[in-house]
Design an enzyme around this catalytic site. Structure first.
Site, PDB file in Angstrom:
ATOM      1  N   HIS A 155      44.134  40.731  43.629  1.00 42.98           N
ATOM      2  CA  HIS A 155      45.010  42.074  44.102  1.00 42.98           C
ATOM      3  C   HIS A 155      44.345  43.347  43.877  1.00 42.98           C
ATOM      4  CE1 HIS A 155      45.764  41.633  39.586  1.00 42.98           C
ATOM      5  NE2 HIS A 155      46.002  43.170  39.787  1.00 42.98           N
ATOM      6  N   HIS A 202      51.866  39.425  41.143  1.00 41.60           N
ATOM      7  CA  HIS A 202      51.693  40.757  41.659  1.00 41.60           C
ATOM      8  C   HIS A 202      50.539  40.260  43.074  1.00 41.60           C
ATOM      9  CE1 HIS A 202      48.735  41.016  38.946  1.00 41.60           C
ATOM     10  NE2 HIS A 202      48.871  42.248  38.731  1.00 41.60           N
ATOM     11  N   HIS A 217      41.853  49.751  40.731  1.00 38.14           N
ATOM     12  CA  HIS A 217      41.020  48.543  40.645  1.00 38.14           C
ATOM     13  C   HIS A 217      41.403  47.534  41.641  1.00 38.14           C
ATOM     14  CE1 HIS A 217      44.359  47.037  38.035  1.00 38.14           C
ATOM     15  NE2 HIS A 217      43.986  45.767  38.554  1.00 38.14           N
ATOM     16  N   HIS A 249      48.287  42.352  29.547  1.00 33.12           N
ATOM     17  CA  HIS A 249      49.323  43.121  30.269  1.00 33.12           C
ATOM     18  C   HIS A 249      50.601  43.047  29.714  1.00 33.12           C
ATOM     19  CE1 HIS A 249      46.116  45.404  32.405  1.00 33.12           C
ATOM     20  NE2 HIS A 249      46.152  44.385  33.364  1.00 33.12           N
ATOM     21  N   TYR A 258      39.077  45.011  32.031  1.00 29.81           N
ATOM     22  CA  TYR A 258      38.877  46.026  32.992  1.00 29.81           C
ATOM     23  C   TYR A 258      37.400  46.553  32.562  1.00 29.81           C
ATOM     24  CZ  TYR A 258      43.779  47.290  34.454  1.00 29.81           C
ATOM     25  OH  TYR A 258      45.035  47.133  34.619  1.00 29.81           O
ATOM     26  N   GLU A 268      38.779  44.345  37.828  1.00 27.87           N
ATOM     27  CA  GLU A 268      39.594  43.428  36.467  1.00 27.87           C
ATOM     28  C   GLU A 268      39.214  42.005  37.042  1.00 27.87           C
ATOM     29  OE1 GLU A 268      43.742  42.818  37.174  1.00 27.87           O
ATOM     30  OE2 GLU A 268      44.108  43.195  34.977  1.00 27.87           O
TER      31      GLU A 268
END
Lengths: 310, 310, 310, 310
Positions: A155, A202, A217, A249, A258, A268
């Site tokens: 993503h 996501h 990112h 997260h 990251y 990431e």
């Protein structure tokens, strides 16, 4: 069909300042596989577990950042239907058809600008060159992996001004679900949106930000928290610039690190997360817990999170 | 919408010989949460990360096995459409509408028998009671978990005779994809089919077997290989009957352990696997590698795999 | 000095039937590093985290098994002292001094036969060639690792008849502690002894067995359970003969997998275990729980455990 | 005997500002087990895998920090011998014998002040109350664990001025080995010393600091990196003050997280590290790589590392 419409993030095109340094980073540190180059000098890469010809496109130029992000849709019929809806929705601008072959091994793409200023594409075809373990009696992982060796591009997180418009476009036109959101301020304004077209937590995410078309990112998926540690070790062994991690997260529950490519684009690698379904209630993170939302252990944003963008 | 039609395995109804022993097993060893009972004495359970009222239903009787497995569809419109297609496809028999409330907190269900003899249901509504971490500023996992503590009911593996018919029904009527298959014999007959309606490697699977309507296992998802070890330890600490594991499946790449509930129904907890997409080629396992397909490390079937069914 | 006397298992000398096949196995599958050969054709190997010149010696001949196992002592003074005590204890036979250089980069060794029939050696000097990460600002792991990549040779499990005598020798003369024991039969006869000279749960172990001087396995240490899975995958990817695992031992709590080299010698890679101290009570496993003691999850011995020896 | 002299860090006595808050932290967040209290109101605790009566002693007062740290020696004879050597070495001051029973279930202790100003004790006896899994057919871990559930108290890191003197005392009198050191400045002055009396990478460590007798952290051992993540999650779930992590130390390779008890005393839980032997060369970290030495991923010290002490 159970999985229909927009299937997945299919590619991200990144600008890099020095192609040799970038390739070293993306193939040796991250461990993507180079699958081709075009006459413009763009280099095509993919993760070992991806079937399509590429998922990352690198272009050398004098400013880092993202050129565009593309989503694979399930069919030409969907492509046509979405093209019509995009033209009518009033949220997408600069709609342009790019012919098949403009991107290697890829069919025609419809490119458009979303309200946050990012160039987004949809397309229905990309040649499959197969994943590294094959389709007959496959081993669980291939030999010869290098670096962090993520299986897939997963993503992007993008920053821009008209967050409401972009979220509306992704939800109402492209059929995404709002898996998680961050709200803040006296009126609980939406400041972060984590959108999915799949069972993943996501597939693309956006943060409200005064400037249009900024890139936070591109993310690649690892199998587990042990691989996140190994990625962290590789980052230090190779003196790659670290942003933050290993950590978790709150949003998506992902285990993450990251870091930056040599051009300053943030990458990431992550693992974990839950199984999303479209009838799952949207998770809301309130202003008081924004720290936990982004970096669950530190419970505060690091300075780079809001300011270092390309 | 990107996720449409049949969304997920929503529940499995298992027959147990002794409800007290079964509940001890499903709540203390596996660590599901009891969410209700009905006037028939059936007990409803769910994993901590599931939002719907239940995903496992236990019924005490004198023969172990599976009563039925239900799939959640995205809407009443889909339920109606699939009802029509099931009635016409010639593959489903015994189509019966069960009224809302027949199963607690669940809307009307269409039950039908598939060619392998199993009772399958589809339904469009089940009350959401929420997952254990909530929808506002959730922690990544809740306090008070017990046992193996899987987040979700994941899939079933079922055995029956007319494998071709059942696979045809799931693919052509219900919109599933054949993620992986096992073929054997001089004509490469299909003997195992792993079907998905999502990005998961499988949502239901079938093995060809002379007898109709047999149950191999119900599976629950863990987060990682470390949790599989912990589950294995719990199995031994509590003297639960082990089938096999910890090990890996070649099929789906899953990290797994099989064990039995006190009634002899097989359970699985597992982690891992890849991200499936409907355009991914079907993975084929040939007869020569059936051992690796099922138990990647042992490379041979244990005797129980083919013979211990309920 | 806090660590004194016998410091560690320093080397195991194994007989292999085909040196090329053996080397492929020990360097590519297990991932040891070749450090030299001698004029007899013996090949010397070590794990990446070991400082001494070698810890494994392979010799090609027509019968598999173990030639000898050597222990490093802290000083020449200890070597002299133990030589005297071994000569007087009445438990060691065939005491022989082997001159420095008989084994490459190794000082003089005192070899003797223990009551179970195994050739054991002690020595005070071996050249240090350093570990792969060096001693100045070391990374946590080196580049270029192959296969399972254990850091160290860890211990051996040996089978023989006069278990009591060998245990007495290791405890009373060599200063080992009995960390764990298996007892069985009406008089709780000692049938398994796990002995340590360090904070590790075992440095050498013995099982009572009618025949003298049998070899069960040589073990190499991994960092964690994830590496045990990776080792299991490598075993199957390379079609190495598996014995059992991944699983856990009740004894030592170790996470483990057993497999065979091409000559039929058993290898183990494992992780985990507790911190042993000499004042910790000996753990006792009774006959009723021998299954859990050896293979904690299966809770029974596999046939190979007692019968496949070299 | 192979393990002789000083065996292990046996206890650390910490001052806390509020006993109720401290106990909640040490028993519910960290997950130590309370084993007793004395008439002074001191509370005794241990990890689940420790056999001795206690390893942590909490005392309520108005200033946080460490009262003393004690080391278990193997015998009264060693205690007598070391008492003599300490009296003569010129490095220890304030030598005081504390009678048996002064500390619950503990024999007489010799307390002394080391050149960095810390109160250190040695003792030869403490009652064993056994570990939570017992000594007969033990499971690999017990039921009923809470919080992070470390098995053991592992080591302390202490700050003080006369680092050379303290290191000399631990090496030359107490028989410790210098496993790793940090040197800095034009003359490569020793500024950090990681000392071990065992196969562990460190049993106590010291950092050069202008003020005497400062406490940096007490550390507890976890089994693996997955447990470090779980500890990190618990820290955030319970809003405990985090210092840094999850991350890795370059020194010892340990996987770690630092956090604070309610009185401001720093705690660590960690996993990993290598097997130390006294003949292993000392690892040296140079000034240029101090960042990697302490926090391998961040590659720089956080401000708290040098300034937040109790």
């Amino acid at each position: 069909m159970a999985l229909t419409g927009v299937l997945r993030p299919g590619h991200v095109a990144l600008r890099v300042l020095d192609m040799d340094a970038a390739l070293k980073h993306y193939t040796e540190v991250i461990g993507l596989i180079e699958t081709g180059r075009d006459e413009q000098g763009r280099v095509f890469l993919k993760g070992w577990d991806e079937h399509d010809h590429h998922s990352v496109i690198l272009r050398e130029t004098d400013r880092a950042g993202m050129d565009f992000m593309g989503f694979r849709v399930d069919s030409d019929a969907t492509l046509e239907r979405l093209a019509g809806e995009l033209a009518q929705c009033g949220l997408a601008t600069d709609l342009t058809w790019l012919p098949a072959g403009d991107l290697r091994h890829t069919g025609r793409r419809l490119r458009f600008t979303v309200p946050t200023g990012h160039s987004i594409e949809i397309y229905a075809h990309k040649d499959q060159i197969g994943c590294a373990t094959g389709d007959v009696n496959p081993d669980p992982w291939p030999d010869g992996l290098r670096g962090m060796a993520p299986g897939r591009f997963d993503h992007c997180l993008l920053y821009g001004d008209d967050l409401d418009g972009t979220v509306k476009l992704f939800r109402e036109v492209l059929g995404f679900t709002l898996a998680e959101q961050i709200v803040a301020g006296p009126e609980n304004m939406l400041i972060g949106a984590f959108l999915t077209c799949s069972n993943k937590a996501h597939d693309v995410a956006f943060i409200r930000h005064p400037e249009k078309n900024k890139f936070h990112h591109a993310s690649f998926s690892l199998d587990n928290w042990g691989e996140v540690l190994r990625a962290a070790d590789i980052i230090s062994k190779r003196d790659v610039s670290l942003d933050i991690g290993p950590t978790r997260h709150g949003i998506t529950r992902g285990e993450t690190i990251y870091f930056f490519d040599p051009s300053g684009n943030r990458n990431e690698v992550f693992s974990g997360g839950y199984t999303h379904y479209p009838d799952k209630p949207t998770i809301t993170w309130t202003e008081a817990e924004i720290g936990k939302a982004i970096f669950y252990h530190d419970r505060k944003l690091n300075e780079a999170f809001l300011s270092v963008l390309t």
